[in-house]
Design a protein around this motif. Sequence first.
Motif, mmCIF file in Angstrom:
data_model
loop_
_atom_site.group_PDB
_atom_site.id
_atom_site.type_symbol
_atom_site.label_atom_id
_atom_site.label_comp_id
_atom_site.label_asym_id
_atom_site.label_seq_id
_atom_site.Cartn_x
_atom_site.Cartn_y
_atom_site.Cartn_z
ATOM 1 N N GLY A 267 0.805 -1.218 0.000
ATOM 2 C CA GLY A 267 0.000 0.000 0.000
ATOM 3 C C GLY A 267 0.836 1.265 0.000
ATOM 4 N N LEU A 268 2.078 1.161 0.472
ATOM 5 C CA LEU A 268 2.965 2.323 0.459
ATOM 6 C C LEU A 268 3.299 2.760 -0.964
ATOM 7 C CD1 LEU A 268 5.478 1.360 3.314
ATOM 8 C CD2 LEU A 268 3.355 2.655 3.487
ATOM 9 N N GLN A 269 3.152 1.860 -1.928
ATOM 10 C CA GLN A 269 3.429 2.203 -3.325
ATOM 11 C C GLN A 269 2.415 3.199 -3.887
ATOM 12 O OE1 GLN A 269 3.641 -1.489 -5.484
ATOM 13 N NE2 GLN A 269 5.458 -2.185 -4.397
ATOM 14 N N VAL A 270 1.315 3.374 -3.170
ATOM 15 C CA VAL A 270 0.348 4.396 -3.574
ATOM 16 C C VAL A 270 1.017 5.764 -3.621
ATOM 17 C CG1 VAL A 270 -1.743 5.614 -2.821
ATOM 18 C CG2 VAL A 270 -1.640 3.120 -2.742
ATOM 19 N N LEU A 271 2.054 5.952 -2.804
ATOM 20 C CA LEU A 271 2.797 7.211 -2.776
ATOM 21 C C LEU A 271 4.086 7.137 -3.583
ATOM 22 C CD1 LEU A 271 2.435 8.125 1.021
ATOM 23 C CD2 LEU A 271 1.148 9.076 -0.884
ATOM 24 N N THR A 272 4.835 6.035 -3.471
ATOM 25 C CA THR A 272 6.183 6.003 -4.041
ATOM 26 C C THR A 272 6.203 5.930 -5.564
ATOM 27 O OG1 THR A 272 6.243 3.604 -3.688
ATOM 28 C CG2 THR A 272 7.189 4.985 -1.974
ATOM 29 N N THR A 273 5.379 5.069 -6.159
ATOM 30 C CA THR A 273 5.394 4.933 -7.618
ATOM 31 C C THR A 273 4.964 6.213 -8.333
ATOM 32 O OG1 THR A 273 4.994 2.544 -7.437
ATOM 33 C CG2 THR A 273 4.537 3.595 -9.567
ATOM 34 N N PRO A 274 3.844 6.852 -7.930
ATOM 35 C CA PRO A 274 3.496 8.127 -8.573
ATOM 36 C C PRO A 274 4.547 9.207 -8.344
ATOM 37 C CG PRO A 274 1.593 7.212 -7.444
ATOM 38 C CD PRO A 274 2.781 6.401 -7.025
ATOM 39 N N LEU A 305 7.040 16.902 2.386
ATOM 40 C CA LEU A 305 5.643 16.499 2.255
ATOM 41 C C LEU A 305 5.528 14.980 2.110
ATOM 42 C CD1 LEU A 305 4.440 19.243 -0.248
ATOM 43 C CD2 LEU A 305 3.790 19.068 2.158
ATOM 44 N N PHE A 306 6.369 14.441 1.243
ATOM 45 C CA PHE A 306 6.335 13.014 0.966
ATOM 46 C C PHE A 306 6.719 12.198 2.197
ATOM 47 C CE2 PHE A 306 8.438 9.110 -0.495
ATOM 48 C CZ PHE A 306 7.451 8.570 -1.306
ATOM 49 N N SER A 307 7.794 12.603 2.889
ATOM 50 C CA SER A 307 8.265 11.866 4.064
ATOM 51 C C SER A 307 7.197 11.816 5.147
ATOM 52 C CB SER A 307 9.537 12.508 4.620
ATOM 53 O OG SER A 307 10.581 12.491 3.685
ATOM 54 N N THR A 308 6.546 12.947 5.382
ATOM 55 C CA THR A 308 5.512 12.999 6.416
ATOM 56 C C THR A 308 4.369 12.052 6.089
ATOM 57 O OG1 THR A 308 6.058 15.317 6.890
ATOM 58 C CG2 THR A 308 3.928 14.508 7.656
ATOM 59 N N SER A 309 3.895 12.091 4.858
ATOM 60 C CA SER A 309 2.777 11.227 4.459
ATOM 61 C C SER A 309 3.180 9.754 4.472
ATOM 62 C CB SER A 309 2.288 11.624 3.065
ATOM 63 O OG SER A 309 1.910 12.984 3.026
ATOM 64 N N LEU A 310 4.376 9.460 3.958
ATOM 65 C CA LEU A 310 4.826 8.074 3.878
ATOM 66 C C LEU A 310 5.036 7.472 5.257
ATOM 67 C CD1 LEU A 310 5.768 5.717 2.065
ATOM 68 C CD2 LEU A 310 8.079 6.662 2.202
#
Length: 503
Positions: A267-274, A305-310
């Motif tokens: 589910g973490l790929q919802v953020l990393t791939t895009p 932003l990305f680190s906080t969400s991830l």
Amino acid sequence: MRLAWNMAAAMANSTVVVLVSLIALPFYVRFLGMEAYGLIGFYATLQTVLLALDLGLAPTVSREIAHGAETGQQRRSASLLRTLGVVYVSVAVVIVALIALIAPWIGADWLHAKTLSESTVTQAVTLMGVNLACRWPISLYQGALIGAHRLAHSAATSMATNICAAITTIAVLAWGARSIQAFFVVQAAFGLLQVLVLRGLAWRAVGEFGAPYDFGDLRRVWHFSAWMGGVVIAGLLVSQFDKVVLSRVVTLESFAHYMLAALLVSGLQVLTTPAFNTLFPKFSALIAKGDRSSLEYLYITASRLFSTSLFALAFAVVFQTEPMVTIWLGDAKVAADVAPLAAWLAVGSALNGIMVFPYCLQLAAGKPKLAFLIAAGLLVITVPMVIALAIKYGAIGGAVSWAILNALYLFIGTWLTGREVMGFAGWLWLKRSVSIPLIATFAPALLGAWVCRTLAVAPWMSLGCGVIAASTGIVLGFAGSFSSGELRRVVDMAIGRRTPVGR
């Protein structure tokens, strides 16, 4: 606008694919059993490992088509796409033959099934080869659509195919042939359908339908493809070696638990791939323009932003897996077995996800050799560590090795990127853009888990507490990373308003 639209399409696709997998899994386990799901997990591992045979050709064709559109050389790009289509079909035939040849050995000696017969496992592995062959050209035509800035078309096709495939598979298992063989037959049919649709969309996007085959043109793109192929192969071996080893040393049921945990963490790929699909071309454009100040601002701001969400999402998985799986599958014993595996895998995947920023910067700066050397170095560490921990501790050893490996990747990769590529991507980035979100999201997640454990709350209450903790962590992470003025500027940038670049 196109960049934002492509990012939205990529995130929608990642979200739908993960949700479809999560929703369908309980049906697969119910109709087929846990050992059969272990075979599905083995197929997923095999599919990922065989991506090494792509040799970097998919990103190569994406780059060539994008370049051809800018330079008016669409016919040459179309010729390359047609030529690579033949190459991919040839590789698909090799995959079918190779897997059919080794299927009896895998069924008899590699996988340790207790309830499934050897012949059933062998037939399933053979059908895995057919499924892989049917799906093999997908990456080629997806790469072509990305290069033609038609990511939304690729995402829509992927979402529709995955949804229809899951619904059809569940219907067949429920009212038709309830077997693992039927599962792979249905999946192969939809894989072939997806290839045909993507092929038509790719050719429509590229145009030049009369472009000739030109196998000599492969020499022109070989240098870039070779380096990218090296990066892909080393990266795949690093990320999949734990699963390959565990499929050999643990029971099929234990391996199924490991793959179930991996599915949750995916589910973490919802953020990393895009993030990669969006940042890589943007970083490349800024480097080409020589706009270092904008590059630095985007790198630092986006990574906060990305680190906080991830991290907020990862810690939710770390601390809430057991109640999540209990509700999801209705089996407290399976949840207890899966929870520690998912926790360690989530930690490793979160650290790996953060490294999408240095990785994008390395490639955008024209230094794929650095990315390859880092991946190769990690592979040297991975092999003995995974083998030792997996043999001694089983599945949990594989999960712990993934966390350790990515902690090393975080520090080594950051140091080398700061030294060899851009100074702002070094230790200072790790201190300001990664550590603050890490601490801000970890503290409320840990507190929430402690409260739930102390009060022995029901699974649904625990999940609610996890959502509150994650939301609190995001607020704290943003507050600790941005001043009020900076946050307003970030919001303006996100919605497309012009803002002065600066820090």
